[in-house]
Scaffold this active site. Structure first.
Site, PDB file in Angstrom:
ATOM      1  N   HIS A 172       0.878  -1.197   0.000  1.00 34.34           N
ATOM      2  CA  HIS A 172       0.000   0.000   0.000  1.00 34.34           C
ATOM      3  C   HIS A 172       0.906   1.236   0.000  1.00 34.34           C
ATOM      4  O   HIS A 172       1.746   1.388  -0.883  1.00 34.34           O
ATOM      5  CB  HIS A 172      -0.913  -0.109   1.229  1.00 34.34           C
ATOM      6  N   HIS A 228      -1.805  -2.426  -9.651  1.00 26.82           N
ATOM      7  CA  HIS A 228      -2.797  -1.841  -8.755  1.00 26.82           C
ATOM      8  C   HIS A 228      -4.005  -2.756  -8.709  1.00 26.82           C
ATOM      9  O   HIS A 228      -4.368  -3.339  -9.729  1.00 26.82           O
ATOM     10  CB  HIS A 228      -3.213  -0.442  -9.247  1.00 26.82           C
ATOM     11  N   ASP A 235       2.898   5.675  -6.860  1.00 22.48           N
ATOM     12  CA  ASP A 235       4.100   5.617  -6.020  1.00 22.48           C
ATOM     13  C   ASP A 235       5.382   5.557  -6.822  1.00 22.48           C
ATOM     14  O   ASP A 235       6.455   5.843  -6.300  1.00 22.48           O
ATOM     15  CB  ASP A 235       4.025   4.406  -5.092  1.00 22.48           C
TER      16      ASP A 235
HETATM   17  N1  CMC Z   1       5.620  -7.077  -9.994  1.00 22.43           N
HETATM   18  C1  CMC Z   1       5.533  -8.303 -10.558  1.00 22.43           C
HETATM   19  N2  CMC Z   1       4.385  -9.011 -10.673  1.00 22.43           N
HETATM   20  C2  CMC Z   1       3.264  -8.447 -10.181  1.00 22.43           C
HETATM   21  C3  CMC Z   1       3.265  -7.160  -9.584  1.00 22.43           C
HETATM   22  C4  CMC Z   1       4.505  -6.483  -9.507  1.00 22.43           C
HETATM   23  N3  CMC Z   1       4.569  -5.260  -8.947  1.00 22.43           N
HETATM   24  N4  CMC Z   1       2.020  -6.832  -9.173  1.00 22.43           N
HETATM   25  C5  CMC Z   1       1.246  -7.885  -9.511  1.00 22.43           C
HETATM   26  N5  CMC Z   1       1.987  -8.862 -10.120  1.00 22.43           N
HETATM   27  C6  CMC Z   1       1.486 -10.118 -10.705  1.00 22.43           C
HETATM   28  C7  CMC Z   1       1.083 -11.118  -9.609  1.00 22.43           C
HETATM   29  O1  CMC Z   1       2.174 -11.941  -9.246  1.00 22.43           O
HETATM   30  C8  CMC Z   1      -0.032 -11.861 -10.301  1.00 22.43           C
HETATM   31  O2  CMC Z   1       0.565 -12.772 -11.226  1.00 22.43           O
HETATM   32  P1  CMC Z   1      -0.160 -14.180 -11.592  1.00 22.43           P
HETATM   33  O3  CMC Z   1      -1.497 -13.809 -12.187  1.00 22.43           O
HETATM   34  O4  CMC Z   1       0.748 -14.857 -12.547  1.00 22.43           O
HETATM   35  O5  CMC Z   1      -0.307 -14.915 -10.273  1.00 22.43           O
HETATM   36  C9  CMC Z   1      -0.747 -10.800 -11.137  1.00 22.43           C
HETATM   37  O6  CMC Z   1       0.263  -9.797 -11.409  1.00 22.43           O
HETATM   38  C10 CMC Z   1      -1.930 -10.145 -10.435  1.00 22.43           C
HETATM   39  O7  CMC Z   1      -1.461  -9.543  -9.224  1.00 22.43           O
HETATM   40  P2  CMC Z   1      -2.174  -9.628  -7.816  1.00 22.43           P
HETATM   41  O8  CMC Z   1      -1.137  -9.668  -6.743  1.00 22.43           O
HETATM   42  O9  CMC Z   1      -3.208 -10.722  -7.818  1.00 22.43           O
HETATM   43  O10 CMC Z   1      -2.922  -8.243  -7.801  1.00 22.43           O
HETATM   44  P3  CMC Z   1      -3.537  -7.519  -6.541  1.00 22.43           P
HETATM   45  O11 CMC Z   1      -4.648  -6.680  -7.070  1.00 22.43           O
HETATM   46  O12 CMC Z   1      -3.862  -8.484  -5.464  1.00 22.43           O
HETATM   47  O13 CMC Z   1      -2.326  -6.598  -6.003  1.00 22.43           O
HETATM   48  C11 CMC Z   1      -0.833  -4.787  -5.713  1.00 22.43           C
HETATM   49  C12 CMC Z   1      -2.160  -5.248  -6.328  1.00 22.43           C
HETATM   50  C13 CMC Z   1      -0.751  -3.270  -5.836  1.00 22.43           C
HETATM   51  C14 CMC Z   1      -0.799  -5.145  -4.212  1.00 22.43           C
HETATM   52  C15 CMC Z   1       0.344  -5.459  -6.451  1.00 22.43           C
HETATM   53  O14 CMC Z   1       0.304  -5.119  -7.819  1.00 22.43           O
HETATM   54  C16 CMC Z   1       1.709  -5.076  -5.853  1.00 22.43           C
HETATM   55  O15 CMC Z   1       2.118  -5.676  -4.854  1.00 22.43           O
HETATM   56  N6  CMC Z   1       2.408  -4.054  -6.473  1.00 22.43           N
HETATM   57  C17 CMC Z   1       3.675  -3.586  -5.933  1.00 22.43           C
HETATM   58  C18 CMC Z   1       3.431  -2.705  -4.726  1.00 22.43           C
HETATM   59  C19 CMC Z   1       2.905  -1.328  -5.092  1.00 22.43           C
HETATM   60  O16 CMC Z   1       3.435  -0.659  -5.974  1.00 22.43           O
HETATM   61  N7  CMC Z   1       1.855  -0.893  -4.346  1.00 22.43           N
HETATM   62  C20 CMC Z   1       1.301   0.447  -4.486  1.00 22.43           C
HETATM   63  C21 CMC Z   1      -0.110   0.444  -4.975  1.00 22.43           C
HETATM   64  S1  CMC Z   1      -0.602   2.112  -5.481  1.00 22.43           S
HETATM   65  C22 CMC Z   1      -0.610   3.015  -4.006  1.00 22.43           C
HETATM   66  C23 CMC Z   1      -1.749   2.672  -3.136  1.00 22.43           C
HETATM   67  O17 CMC Z   1      -2.882   2.925  -3.546  1.00 22.43           O
HETATM   68  O18 CMC Z   1      -1.492   2.177  -2.015  1.00 22.43           O
END
Ligand code: CMC
Length: 424
Positions: free
Chosen positions: A265, A306, A363
């Site tokens: 987050h 995201h 971010d």
């Molecule tokens: N790098 C590599 N792979 C990723 C990433 C990433 N940053 N984000 C998602 N994936 C992959 C994930 O492994 C999954 O792959 P598969 O379908 O093969 O299993 C797929 O993309 C879908 O991801 P998810 O984890 O199911 O998506 P989510 O909606 O649960 O998570 C997230 C969203 C923001 C937590 C995640 O993208 C992440 O951890 N990003 C990095 C941290 C980040 O930049 N966070 C800030 C968010 S914006 C500020 C805010 O609003 O807080």
């Protein structure tokens, strides 16, 4: 309010009718509250498809990259409104008139100081404590100082608490920084704007008060505006959940700060800079991109992806533009920025990221701007928390002003069945 009806058919049981509601924008929702009477719960870990509340504050269309606060697009607010105007809009539902804006700005300025006794709290922390650890503590501690505004059922109390929180967050944030570097706390100044004042308390000292660079103050203000609210994200939902038990607003916002701290987050802005440090050089990008794609490696590209935006993050677009302005003004030619831009380019053309709709989020760029302004990496999430405070309070206030129930999710239990304690 029920426009349509859904029918749930569970094998072997009679169909269950469920009301369907339509909002002004966004998908319809199925009201599943009646299911408890039927002995069935819904299962949605991570709230992938669950509306936890009805809200009039912020709307996001993740596919189209739309973010509206009270109906106004974030791009227009970032260009035309300042942070305090955005706060007013979030809290009250409408943009202020000139007179209302002036009164609101003055009221906020009159509440920027914190109780002198609060400054003693800082001595209880190690100088190298993480700023977010101190923020959780001192913001929660505000509830021990402002006993005159803790009646959550009194609209006037709620308003004063909102003003106090918005006004004091930058003061506390700057105090956290000053404590970490061993400099005296700087008092807020009423002749400065909200963002100028924050930069003044961060970077000036009693020995030397420099004029705040207007380009940096504008960029700081825009960073706050772009973080002001984001509907039912993890920290806002935490604030609502804590508030649903009747907890006071300072305690609720402290809970929101704790939830924001995580790297998935708000902690991502700090994590982006740490990741760029770890990558070190453009020649290492391919290796790290491969790591991010490897299912057996927990490494993720911080600042990418995201939960809601599956096309682009509209905040990131504005942030990128502000990033260019700041770097241009400061004449910075940062190798880390070059690295960030190369990483963005590679990730945006890689099929793994394209297929999963992983784009740079807010971010990714905010960290670069904050670094250029001179804000240390550990302070990045504190800045996010300061910007997000009006959103948290607006949601808390919206909940408390309407009928609400304590937040109490249910579960799918997969543990042991009942068993007897063994006789030994
Ligand atoms: N790098 C590599 N792979 C990723 C990433 C990433 N940053 N984000 C998602 N994936 C992959 C994930 O492994 C999954 O792959 P598969 O379908 O093969 O299993 C797929 O993309 C879908 O991801 P998810 O984890 O199911 O998506 P989510 O909606 O649960 O998570 C997230 C969203 C923001 C937590 C995640 O993208 C992440 O951890 N990003 C990095 C941290 C980040 O930049 N966070 C800030 C968010 S914006 C500020 C805010 O609003 O807080």
């Amino acid at each position: 309010m029920a426009d349509k009806k859904a029918q749930l058919i569970i094998e072997g049981a009679a169909p269950i009718d469920l009301p369907v509601y339509s909002g002004t924008l966004g998908p319809d929702v199925v009201d599943v509250r009646g299911l408890t009477a039927e002995g069935v719960f819904t299962f949605d870990p991570g709230f992938m498809a669950t509306s936890s509340c009805e809200s009039k504050i912020t709307y996001i269309d993740g596919d189209k990259g739309i973010l509206l606060h009270r109906g106004y697009p974030i791009e227009q607010l970032a260009e035309k409104a300042d942070f305090l105007e955005t706060c007013f809009l979030l809290l009250k539902g409408e943009l202020p008139t000139d007179e209302e804006k002036q009164t609101f700005d003055t009221t906020i300025k009159r509440h920027t100081m914190v109780h002198e006794q609060l400054s003693h709290f800082f001595n209880g922390f190690r100088r190298d404590a993480h700023p977010m650890a101190i923020m959780c503590g001192v913001v929660g501690a505000l509830s021990a100082f402002y006993h005159d505004s803790l009646d959550i059922n009194d609209a006037h109390h709620r308003e004063i608490s909102a003003i106090r929180l918005i006004a004091k967050m930058p003061t506390l944030a700057a105090m956290v920084y000053k404590y970490s570097v061993g400099q005296p706390f700087m008092f807020p100044r009423n002749n400065l704007s909200y963002s100028e004042n924050f930069l003044h308390m961060m970077f000036n000292t009693p020995c030397e008060e420099k004029k705040i660079n207007p380009v940096l103050a504008k960029a700081m203000d825009r960073v706050f505006v772009l973080h002001a609210d984001h509907e039912q994200n993890a920290s806002t939902s935490t604030v609502r959940l804590a508030g649903s038990s009747g907890a006071n607003p300072f305690a609720c916002i402290a809970a929101g700060i704790a939830a924001l701290w995580g790297p998935a987050h708000g902690g991502a802005n700090e994590a982006v800079l740490r990741m760029l440090d770890e990558i070190g050089d453009v020649s290492n990008i391919d290796k790290f991109v491969e790591k991010a794609k490897d299912k057996d490696d927990p490494f993720k590209l911080m600042g990418f992806g995201h939960r809601v935006y599956k096309n682009f993050d509209p905040r990131a677009k504005v942030m990128k533009q502000t990033c260019d302005e700041v770097l241009g003004e400061l004449g910075i030619n940062d190798p880390q920025l070059e690295l960030a831009m190369k990483l963005e380019e590679i990730a945006l053309t890689d099929p793994y990221f394209i297929e999963r709709n992983l784009y740079p989020n807010v971010d990714f760029y905010s960290g670069i701007i904050l670094k250029a302004i001179g804000i240390p990496t550990e302070m990045f999430t504190v800045i996010f928390a300061t910007g997000r405070t009006p959103g948290w309070i607006a949601h808390w206030n919206e909940m408390i002003s309407n009928p609400y129930k304590i937040g109490r999710p249910r579960q799918l239990y997969t543990g042991s069945e009942q068993r007897d304690y063994p006789t030994r």
